[in-house]
Design an enzyme around this catalytic site. Structure first.
Site, short mmCIF file in Angstrom:
data_model
loop_
_atom_site.label_atom_id
_atom_site.label_comp_id
_atom_site.label_asym_id
_atom_site.label_seq_id
_atom_site.Cartn_x
_atom_site.Cartn_y
_atom_site.Cartn_z
CB CYS A 1 -24.66 0.76 -7.86
SG CYS A 1 -25.53 -0.72 -8.34
CD GLU B 1 -7.43 -11.22 4.22
OE1 GLU B 1 -8.58 -11.64 4.42
OE2 GLU B 1 -7.18 -10.28 3.43
CE LYS C 1 -7.02 -9.84 -0.13
NZ LYS C 1 -7.69 -9.49 1.05
CG HIS D 1 -10.79 -33.27 12.33
ND1 HIS D 1 -11.06 -34.37 13.09
CD2 HIS D 1 -9.82 -32.59 13.00
CE1 HIS D 1 -10.33 -34.36 14.19
NE2 HIS D 1 -9.55 -33.27 14.14
NE ARG E 1 -19.00 2.79 -5.22
CZ ARG E 1 -19.21 3.14 -3.96
NH1 ARG E 1 -18.28 3.80 -3.32
NH2 ARG E 1 -20.33 2.84 -3.35
CD1 TRP F 1 -20.80 -5.75 -8.70
CD2 TRP F 1 -22.59 -6.23 -7.45
NE1 TRP F 1 -20.56 -6.96 -8.08
CE2 TRP F 1 -21.65 -7.27 -7.31
CE3 TRP F 1 -23.79 -6.33 -6.75
CZ2 TRP F 1 -21.87 -8.39 -6.51
CZ3 TRP F 1 -24.02 -7.43 -5.96
CH2 TRP F 1 -23.06 -8.44 -5.84
CD GLU G 1 -10.20 -10.60 -2.39
OE1 GLU G 1 -11.32 -10.13 -2.39
OE2 GLU G 1 -9.35 -10.28 -1.54
CG ASN H 1 -25.32 2.29 -4.37
OD1 ASN H 1 -25.55 1.09 -4.25
ND2 ASN H 1 -24.29 2.87 -3.80
N GLY H 2 -28.37 0.65 -4.22
CA GLY H 2 -29.09 0.08 -3.08
C GLY H 2 -30.12 -0.92 -3.55
CE LYS I 1 -11.31 -1.40 -1.42
NZ LYS I 1 -10.45 -2.50 -0.91
C1 F6R Z 1 -11.47 -8.76 0.41
C2 F6R Z 1 -12.26 -7.58 0.75
C3 F6R Z 1 -13.60 -7.78 1.34
C4 F6R Z 1 -13.89 -6.70 2.38
C5 F6R Z 1 -15.33 -6.80 2.86
C6 F6R Z 1 -15.64 -5.78 3.93
O1 F6R Z 1 -10.22 -8.41 -0.07
O2 F6R Z 1 -11.85 -6.48 0.54
O3 F6R Z 1 -13.76 -9.06 1.89
O4 F6R Z 1 -13.00 -6.84 3.43
O5 F6R Z 1 -16.20 -6.62 1.78
O6 F6R Z 1 -15.43 -4.49 3.45
P1 F6R Z 1 -15.25 -3.27 4.43
O7 F6R Z 1 -13.97 -3.46 5.14
O8 F6R Z 1 -15.25 -2.07 3.55
O9 F6R Z 1 -16.41 -3.32 5.36
#
Ligand code: F6R
Length: 610
Positions: free
Chosen positions: A2, A483, A487, A506, A27, A77, A490, A103-104, A605
């Site tokens: 949010c 990772e 990527k 396994h 976000r 959100w 997502e 927000n929260g 985000k």
């Molecule tokens: C994936 C991504 C998320 C963040 C995670 C932690 O591309 O961006 O997995 O890495 O939500 O976010 P931060 O780094 O802001 O704590």
């Protein structure tokens, strides 16, 4: 997650609010809304819409909200209740005098709701936020500030709030605990926002409201106080921020722009932290003496930052010889971790607002450990709650998929490992010098890979039809596999799993057939031959192989269907070398599939709720 924007001043509020909301789009959200007080008519006007902000803007175009000079707005959100018009913010109390954006998560919303219902209050939405509006409305007897304070002390959970009252046509109230919120100070005007970039075009003078603080803003002044009304002196900071940094600058997506910024992020970090062969850890807040006394390191982080932390474990153990454990921050406090004053907890976060990472830091402090953070956003909650901060200064990351922040986090972990290694002497100075020299070369290596990005785009295009991907890596590149898979999934929504290559037999090998593709992290390293064996096993089962390998390795072509080459580097630096190709690969697959690269569905985000 949010986002909140609020305004009180002399200008028309609606365009400022809409503009701010657009800046918060990154976000992640699924509905939006705006509420203003029309002082001439003495009424509150609200417009809400599920879906993108463009739809809200079109609605306001059709049904204008007038020239009001005060308002609050929100991107939601969904947590409690589906994303529809009723659940979108702002929310009213039943008298329609009080309006709230939030927000929260209000953790005790059910008990408050029951109490209010027993007092005859009727609810219309499924949200926890409506409880806040109704509770303030319940206490409101003509004194807006006092009603808000009475409500605030009853709320449990995390919240950042923007609150209006129809009778107080020039008063905007905000309060926070645990969720991000800043106040922008202008000439005869105030802004509230979930982050700094959202209001940068309006002002650079910022008040960072602390947990448990509220502010009452009118065009002619601001009062900051505790929830119980104890006055506080607000500190106004001036942020240095390049407004262009939050623009796409000609790139089709923020993600691609941020990928391209990586050479300069690396360059800046290396120049500011490496002096000759010495690493400077300004901000760490521990003396050399204290660093020397550390007995173990615990890294906590979420998502991409967690993967960076996993690489950090390999680095610190290899280079400094200190035992390291890595925890997903969301799990950390539930396993009752064993920490003491000789434990250093390293919290990694781009945003510095991730609720689980903050909770892990609080747990670490409770148990007597020192906490330093590796963080990108200056002044974030994490930075404020840590004993020391190593800022990555990678600039704002707007694309939801983290790229440059990941590379910056790993780079900072090299610095930390080298610094600790200089005390423990685990590896000889000559080897540390080789690592430093390879690090210094990394920006050039990145530029080189970027020059050949069309080759990666072609490989991505050819393989974007696969319905499932496996990413494999070994040793220090096992986290790279995790990772790489994250990527891809997502932003393209293709199921992708990351695995330690040695684990393939396994279980995951059952997935392999001609319809699956496997991305193998295969740069030259001590586990290279083992990776080649894995590739042969995949090939024998008709899986398609895309290898990320070291330039000059021609023999790998016998095993892989496609090879993405990266220039040779020190084997401990290969996680940096392979990161750029797998980011580009994911990007081009997602573009090929027509996905919303910068704002993938369901993702936020900044994950500000647990
Ligand atoms: C994936 C991504 C998320 C963040 C995670 C932690 O591309 O961006 O997995 O890495 O939500 O976010 P931060 O780094 O802001 O704590």
């Amino acid at each position: 997650m949010c986002g909140i924007i609020g305004y009180v001043g002399q200008r028309q509020a609606a365009p400022i609010l809409l503009n701010g909301l657009r800046k918060l789009e990154y976000r992640g959200y699924d509905s939006s809304g705006i509420g203003v007080i029309d002082s001439k008519r003495g009424s509150i006007i609200v417009r809400k819409m599920p879906g993108k902000i463009a739809k809200l803007a079109a609605l306001i175009e059709r049904q204008p909200v007038g020239a009001a000079r005060i308002g609050i707005s929100h991107t939601r959100w969904a947590t409690h209740g589906v994303p529809n018009k009723v659940n979108a913010h702002p929310h009213w109390d039943q008298s329609k005098k009080i309006l709230v954006v939030h927000n929260g998560i209000i953790e005790n919303y059910e008990s408050i709701k029951k109490f209010l219902q027993s007092e005859g209050v009727r609810f219309i939405s499924e949200t926890d936020t409506e409880v806040v509006a109704q509770l303030i409305g319940f206490y409101y007897r003509g004194d807006f500030v006092s009603a808000v304070q009475k409500a605030l002390v009853r709320l449990q959970g995390t919240f950042a709030l923007g609150i209006l009252c129809q009778d107080a046509t020039e008063t905007l109230i905000t309060a926070r605990i645990g969720s991000p919120l800043i106040i922008g100070v202008g000439e005869g005007e105030y802004f509230i926002a979930s982050d700094v970039p959202a209001i940068l075009e309006e002002t650079r003078h910022i008040i960072y409201l602390k947990d448990g603080e509220m502010a009452v803003m009118k065009p002619d002044g601001i009062e900051v106080m505790t929830f119980k009304g104890k006055p506080l002196a607000p500190k106004v900071d001036t942020v240095k921020f390049n407004v262009d940094a939050v623009k796409k600058q000609g790139f089709p997506h923020y993600m691609l722009k941020e990928i391209h910024e990586q050479p300069s992020v690396l360059e800046t970090m290396i120049k500011s932290r490496i002096k000759g062969n010495r690493v400077e850890l300004e901000g760490v807040s521990l003396t050399d003496h204290q660093l020397k006394k550390l007995r173990n390191i615990v890294i906590v982080a979420c998502g991409t930052a967690y993967h960076a932390g996993m690489i950090g474990r390999y680095l610190i153990e290899r280079v400094a010889g200190l035992p390291v454990s890595v925890d997903a921050a969301s799990e950390f406090r539930y396993r009752d971790p064993i920490l003491n004053s000789q434990t250093l907890v390293v919290a990694i976060s781009q945003s510095g607002e991730t609720a689980d990472t903050l909770a892990a830091v609080r747990e670490a402090h409770k148990k007597g450990a020192r906490v330093i953070s590796i963080c990108n956003v200056v002044g974030s909650s994490l930075a404020r709650e840590s004993d020391g901060v190593l800022y990555t200064h990678a600039g704002p990351e707007i694309g939801v998929a983290s790229t440059k922040a990941y590379v910056a986090q790993i780079t900072m972990l090299y610095f930390l490992a080298l610094k600790l290694g200089s005390f423990t002497g685990k590896v000889p100075l000559a080897e540390r010098k080789r690592i430093i020299s390879a690090l210094k070369h990394m920006p050039r290596l990145y530029e080189d890979i970027l020059r050949h990005k069309t080759a990666i785009a072609k490989i991505a295009k050819k393989n974007s039809h696969f319905g499932c991907f496996l990413f494999l890596g070994r040793n220090i590149n096992y986290p790279s596999a995790l990772e790489g898979a994250l990527k891809l999934k997502e932003i393209s929504y293709i199921p992708a799993e990351g695995y330690a290559a040695g684990e393939m037999k396994h279980g995951p090998i059952a997935l392999i057939d001609e319809y699956r593709a496997v991305v193998c992290m295969a740069p030259q390293s001590e586990t290279y031959d083992k990776m080649i064996s894995n590739m042969q096993e995949i090939r024998a089962r008709k899986g398609k192989i895309i290898a990320i390998a070291t330039e000059g390795d021609l023999s790998i072509r016998k095993h892989a269907h496609h090879v993405i080459y990266v220039p040779k580097t020190h084997h401990l630096l290969t996680p940096l070398a392979v990161a750029l190709p797998f980011q580009l690969f994911a990007y081009y697959v997602a573009v090929q599939l027509g996905c919303d690269v910068d704002q993938p569905r369901n993702l936020a985000k900044s994950v500000t709720v647990e």
